[in-house]
Scaffold this active site. Structure first.
Site, short mmCIF file in Angstrom:
data_model
loop_
_atom_site.label_atom_id
_atom_site.label_comp_id
_atom_site.label_asym_id
_atom_site.label_seq_id
_atom_site.Cartn_x
_atom_site.Cartn_y
_atom_site.Cartn_z
N ASP A 64 0.87 -1.18 0.00
CA ASP A 64 0.00 0.00 0.00
C ASP A 64 0.90 1.22 0.00
O ASP A 64 1.52 1.55 1.02
CB ASP A 64 -0.89 -0.01 1.25
CG ASP A 64 -1.82 1.20 1.32
OD1 ASP A 64 -1.73 2.09 0.45
OD2 ASP A 64 -2.63 1.27 2.28
N TYR A 160 -5.23 16.55 -7.64
CA TYR A 160 -4.44 15.51 -8.30
C TYR A 160 -3.27 16.11 -9.07
O TYR A 160 -2.13 15.64 -8.98
CB TYR A 160 -5.36 14.72 -9.24
CG TYR A 160 -4.67 13.65 -10.04
CD1 TYR A 160 -4.30 12.45 -9.46
CD2 TYR A 160 -4.40 13.84 -11.40
CE1 TYR A 160 -3.67 11.45 -10.21
CE2 TYR A 160 -3.77 12.86 -12.15
CZ TYR A 160 -3.41 11.67 -11.55
OH TYR A 160 -2.78 10.69 -12.29
#
Length: 255
Positions: A64, A160
């Site tokens: 992760d 983003y």
């Protein structure tokens, strides 16, 4: 024993999309692969099987990238995989590909959403690379994945794009500081690609697809192999002298 000239690439987020394409293109080029996945081990194992069918070796490891606390343990697993599978203690190329998207207006983006993107894209890339540095051989390569959105602006992608702008600055600093080890570091910045990224809008929404094609010099949206092929080309033997560069792979979007 592994062939002495076998090159090994570690690619994060390679169970699907751009990472999967890059893994397969590099395997076709003769590289062995360590690939990571977050949740879908079965999909990752399918990619491993595809790579071994090409005559190369591959290992999949869970990771992760948004959890930097797990990076030391992950580096240990990489070291174990290198010793078990290749009888080596270093790999050659790192592709920091894993990530997630977010579409939200600037005025409505929450602090939680922003922090999530920081953890995955900025903190993840920075500290994962740092933890893996002892395992990357001198003369190796690093490719970080940015986005065309760091150059052109579409409403809804502010947070983003900020992360990807940070990736591009980080790449230049990595190139400068790792240059003495002969490690080249570059950014590949994809344009809009037909994948399940961001809910698959570019792939599945015909209106979005056509609109992007209309502002792209090559007259279509990108495919995963367009980017996977570019990653493989950038990691080929003849490109080691390229370092600290941003290479956009967008078919000429918004020129």
């Amino acid at each position: 024993m592994a062939e002495s000239n076998t090159r090994i690439a570690l690619i994060t987020g390679a169970s699907r999309g751009l990472g999967r394409s890059a893994a397969l293109k590099l395997a076709e080029q003769g590289m062995d692969i360590i690939l990571t996945y977050k949740d879908n081990g079965n999909k990752a194992q399918e990619v491993v099987h595809q790579i071994t069918a090409l005559g190369r070796k591959a290992v999949s490891l869970q990771l992760d990238v948004g959890d930097s606390g797990g990076f030391s343990a992950f580096a240990g697993r990489v070291k174990g995989a290198l010793l078990d599978t290749w009888q080596r203690d270093q790999f050659d190329c790192l592709v920091n590909n894993a990530g997630t998207g977010l579409q939200a207006p600037f005025a409505e983006t929450t602090e939680e959403q922003f922090d999530m993107l920081v953890d995955i894209h900025l903190k993840g890339t920075f500290f994962l690379t740092q933890k893996l540095l002892p395992l990357i051989r001198d003369g190796g390569r690093i490719v970080n994945i940015s986005s065309g959105l760091a150059r052109f602006s579409f409403p809804g992608y502010a947070a983003y794009a900020v992360m990807k702008g940070g990736i591009e600055v980080m790449t230049r600093y990595m190139a400068k500081e790792l240059g003495p080890r002969g490690i080249s570091v570059n950014t590949i910045a994809p344009g809009a690609i037909e994948t399940d990224f961001g809910g698959g809008a570019v792939r599945d929404n015909a209106q979005v697809n056509a609109q992007i094609a209309s502002i792209t010099a090559m007259g279509r949206v990108g495919l995963p192999d367009d980017v996977g092929g570019a990653v493989a080309a950038l990691l080929a033997d003849g490109t080691h002298w390229i370092s600290g560069q941003r290479i956009e792979v967008s078919g000429g979007m918004v020129l």
